[in-house]
Design an enzyme around this catalytic site. Sequence first.
Site, mmCIF file in Angstrom:
data_model
loop_
_atom_site.group_PDB
_atom_site.id
_atom_site.type_symbol
_atom_site.label_atom_id
_atom_site.label_comp_id
_atom_site.label_asym_id
_atom_site.label_seq_id
_atom_site.Cartn_x
_atom_site.Cartn_y
_atom_site.Cartn_z
ATOM 1 N N HIS A 21 16.228 -4.944 8.205
ATOM 2 C CA HIS A 21 15.564 -5.683 7.127
ATOM 3 C C HIS A 21 14.437 -4.811 6.575
ATOM 4 O O HIS A 21 14.247 -3.679 7.030
ATOM 5 C CB HIS A 21 15.070 -7.058 7.621
ATOM 6 C CG HIS A 21 14.138 -7.024 8.793
ATOM 7 N ND1 HIS A 21 12.976 -6.285 8.805
ATOM 8 C CD2 HIS A 21 14.197 -7.620 10.011
ATOM 9 C CE1 HIS A 21 12.344 -6.460 9.956
ATOM 10 N NE2 HIS A 21 13.078 -7.253 10.721
ATOM 11 N N HIS A 24 11.932 -2.900 8.917
ATOM 12 C CA HIS A 24 12.396 -1.631 9.493
ATOM 13 C C HIS A 24 12.329 -0.521 8.443
ATOM 14 O O HIS A 24 11.924 0.604 8.715
ATOM 15 C CB HIS A 24 13.844 -1.752 9.977
ATOM 16 C CG HIS A 24 14.081 -2.867 10.949
ATOM 17 N ND1 HIS A 24 14.983 -3.871 10.708
ATOM 18 C CD2 HIS A 24 13.513 -3.137 12.147
ATOM 19 C CE1 HIS A 24 14.982 -4.711 11.733
ATOM 20 N NE2 HIS A 24 14.085 -4.302 12.613
ATOM 21 N N CYS A 130 10.715 -11.587 28.442
ATOM 22 C CA CYS A 130 11.195 -11.950 27.101
ATOM 23 C C CYS A 130 12.275 -10.950 26.710
ATOM 24 O O CYS A 130 11.987 -9.755 26.576
ATOM 25 C CB CYS A 130 10.065 -11.933 26.069
ATOM 26 S SG CYS A 130 10.703 -12.097 24.376
ATOM 27 N N CYS A 133 11.585 -9.113 23.332
ATOM 28 C CA CYS A 133 10.675 -7.958 23.438
ATOM 29 C C CYS A 133 11.204 -6.932 24.432
ATOM 30 O O CYS A 133 10.714 -5.818 24.473
ATOM 31 C CB CYS A 133 9.292 -8.379 23.926
ATOM 32 S SG CYS A 133 8.386 -9.446 22.821
ATOM 33 N N CYS A 156 7.635 -16.966 24.219
ATOM 34 C CA CYS A 156 6.938 -15.721 23.884
ATOM 35 C C CYS A 156 6.225 -15.905 22.548
ATOM 36 O O CYS A 156 6.809 -16.438 21.599
ATOM 37 C CB CYS A 156 7.975 -14.608 23.798
ATOM 38 S SG CYS A 156 7.437 -13.170 22.880
ATOM 39 N N HIS A 159 8.248 -13.878 19.769
ATOM 40 C CA HIS A 159 9.581 -14.313 19.366
ATOM 41 C C HIS A 159 9.752 -15.828 19.254
ATOM 42 O O HIS A 159 10.743 -16.298 18.691
ATOM 43 C CB HIS A 159 10.640 -13.744 20.319
ATOM 44 C CG HIS A 159 10.882 -12.286 20.078
ATOM 45 N ND1 HIS A 159 10.141 -11.297 20.678
ATOM 46 C CD2 HIS A 159 11.745 -11.658 19.250
ATOM 47 C CE1 HIS A 159 10.550 -10.130 20.241
ATOM 48 N NE2 HIS A 159 11.512 -10.304 19.387
ATOM 49 N N LYS A 306 5.274 -12.994 9.962
ATOM 50 C CA LYS A 306 5.950 -11.717 10.155
ATOM 51 C C LYS A 306 7.415 -11.915 9.784
ATOM 52 O O LYS A 306 8.079 -12.806 10.300
ATOM 53 C CB LYS A 306 5.854 -11.282 11.616
ATOM 54 C CG LYS A 306 6.546 -9.948 11.864
ATOM 55 C CD LYS A 306 6.579 -9.570 13.330
ATOM 56 C CE LYS A 306 7.246 -8.213 13.497
ATOM 57 N NZ LYS A 306 7.907 -8.018 14.760
ATOM 58 N N LYS A 309 14.491 -11.506 11.088
ATOM 59 C CA LYS A 309 15.813 -12.079 10.911
ATOM 60 C C LYS A 309 15.921 -13.394 11.673
ATOM 61 O O LYS A 309 16.480 -14.366 11.186
ATOM 62 C CB LYS A 309 16.873 -11.112 11.451
ATOM 63 C CG LYS A 309 17.110 -9.925 10.573
ATOM 64 C CD LYS A 309 17.966 -10.254 9.377
ATOM 65 C CE LYS A 309 19.412 -10.480 9.806
ATOM 66 N NZ LYS A 309 20.254 -10.783 8.659
HETATM 67 N N1 MSP Z 1 13.713 -0.539 19.882
HETATM 68 C C1 MSP Z 1 12.311 -0.799 19.810
HETATM 69 C C2 MSP Z 1 11.537 0.485 19.516
HETATM 70 C C3 MSP Z 1 11.745 1.573 20.515
HETATM 71 S S1 MSP Z 1 10.874 3.008 20.089
HETATM 72 C C4 MSP Z 1 10.992 3.989 21.400
HETATM 73 C C5 MSP Z 1 12.034 -1.798 18.687
HETATM 74 N N2 MSP Z 1 12.970 -1.915 17.759
HETATM 75 S S2 MSP Z 1 12.954 -2.940 16.550
HETATM 76 O O1 MSP Z 1 14.156 -2.688 15.832
HETATM 77 O O2 MSP Z 1 12.740 -4.270 17.027
HETATM 78 O O3 MSP Z 1 11.687 -2.658 15.692
HETATM 79 C C6 MSP Z 1 11.478 -1.411 15.168
HETATM 80 C C7 MSP Z 1 10.261 -1.362 14.287
HETATM 81 O O4 MSP Z 1 10.370 -2.244 13.186
HETATM 82 C C8 MSP Z 1 8.973 -1.714 15.012
HETATM 83 O O5 MSP Z 1 8.026 -0.721 14.720
HETATM 84 C C9 MSP Z 1 8.546 -3.006 14.393
HETATM 85 O O6 MSP Z 1 7.172 -3.146 14.344
HETATM 86 C C10 MSP Z 1 9.117 -2.838 12.987
HETATM 87 N N3 MSP Z 1 9.211 -4.120 12.340
HETATM 88 C C11 MSP Z 1 10.011 -5.177 12.660
HETATM 89 N N4 MSP Z 1 9.680 -6.227 11.850
HETATM 90 C C12 MSP Z 1 8.675 -5.847 11.011
HETATM 91 C C13 MSP Z 1 7.980 -6.448 9.956
HETATM 92 N N5 MSP Z 1 8.194 -7.679 9.576
HETATM 93 N N6 MSP Z 1 7.061 -5.687 9.306
HETATM 94 C C14 MSP Z 1 6.832 -4.377 9.609
HETATM 95 N N7 MSP Z 1 7.465 -3.789 10.587
HETATM 96 C C15 MSP Z 1 8.339 -4.530 11.353
HETATM 97 O O7 MSP Z 1 10.988 -2.404 18.686
#
Ligand code: MSP
Length: 518
Positions: A21, A24, A130, A133, A156, A159, A306, A309
């Site tokens: 999304h 990311h 969790c 997380c 959590c 989440h 925040k 999905k």
């Molecule tokens: N797999 C772990 C990271 C491992 S790094 C060694 C993870 N993955 S994630 O897919 O859940 O998230 C990846 C990144 O996307 C994180 O930095 C997270 O903060 C970011 N984001 C997820 N949702 C977000 C928003 N709504 N806004 C900004 N960034 C967000 O965590």
Amino acid sequence: MAAGDSFYITTPIFYVNDVPHIGHAYTEVAADVLARWHRQRGDDTWLLTGTDEHGQKILRTAVANDTTPQAWADKLVEDAWKPLLQTIDISNDDFIRTTEPRHEKAVALFLQRLYDDGHIYSGEYEGYYCVGCEEYKQIDDLMETPDGDYTGQLVCKIHGRPVEILKEKNYFFRMSAFEDRLLDLYENTPDFVQPSSVRNEIIQFVKQGLDDLSISRSSFDWGIKVPWDDSHVVYVWFDALLNYITAVGYGADDEQFERRWPAVHLVGKDIARFHAVIWPAMLMAAGLEVPRAVFGHGWLLVGGEKMSKSKLTGIAPSQITDTFGSDAFRYYFLSAITFGQDGSFSWEDLSARYQAELANGFGNLASRVIAMVIKYFDGSIPAAPLDDVITSIEKRVTDAANTQIDAFAINEALATIWELVDALNGYITDTEPWALAKDPAQRGRLESVLATAVHGLGTLAVLLAPVLPKATARLWEAIGGNGVLESQRIDRAWEFDGGSRVSALEASLFPRIEAEAD
Ligand code: MSP
């Protein structure tokens, strides 16, 4: 940082349980802009991104979809995560998957080394876990839900889903032994964790005392086997964090490793603790250098929450790029949100900024100036003295934007560059080239005005290339810039290698958006 240095920058590796999304994509775009900027400064740059494929979350998703975790990960990587990089124009140098042999081998090597050196012991752990997380939680990280689906259960805070109680014999990393060294690191290298809000939170957390970290699981087998005990797999975060070194040759290619490491890590603030506490402790235990910096950016909020999905507020990046294009996506998120703070997304704000800043501010300026050079000089860029009022701004803006980028102040750098956009628009309004063109006695003045305006556009193309790679490539071609735009030094943007002729822009750099985006 001196030009020519190594600049290795990473994004978090993304869980493949779901599709990407805009949250990311935000991290990706920020890392990409910094990487492109450093490349254009002549630094030995490397941008790494990839996917995090082990652990319970992926396993459960695969099972729920009647498939194996490997098949699920393969599909998501090919159908969703790699295409994301095209959608938003990411110039990554490598893409690591934690299921690749290069990663798995190096993780086993690292772990064995820590084990041999006495940093790992076996013990028993019971706690709240969790799966969202992929982390054991303390009671402070949880809350009771008064109503809704999980009434009376502990959920959590991130989440909003119930935690599970896990009791396992695990291997533990003696993380507590690194408490003092970590606090020294934060103290002696104040910009190790940025911004200061995240730094303060991390220091506070470590000061409360660190526990040892459970780094293996025996209740499921989707992970990298612990080298000395194959009834355990490595804890997914321990495995995932290592991607930053396994992708640049740790244990396999010393030359590459020496050349790249240490890295700058861009992460969301929710995962800053893993990167600023666990990760440097792991590296210290292995006798390796700690990262150069960990920057925790804010969250994209939708409707005040925040975006995620699971809460059904997820927006796919292509929903935006299909209408506005990838350049506008990149520009919008990096200019509208203070990098390091949370920021709200709305379609109205995106449309308004697109129209005011990209279409009317920058795009129109380029079209008008080029059209006037064609009209008044038959496309030849006049070789006339440049006006100081603009060249002095070009120089000031270039220096300031470079300094701001070094401080991760991406939105400030864009605001600075926009001072040049605004100055050029004001210059055209004030000098009225269309009026000068009517008076043959003003021919010399007209030459200077348009030469200055084209020069300003050239500087803008060089400075904006990292953020707007597609539009600036078109502009560069239209003003006949010599050589490849990406090779123009961004720390001396005003010295760019200019051309002698312009050619018409076939369509505006940022065309008017007719349909309401929804
Ligand atoms: N797999 C772990 C990271 C491992 S790094 C060694 C993870 N993955 S994630 O897919 O859940 O998230 C990846 C990144 O996307 C994180 O930095 C997270 O903060 C970011 N984001 C997820 N949702 C977000 C928003 N709504 N806004 C900004 N960034 C967000 O965590």
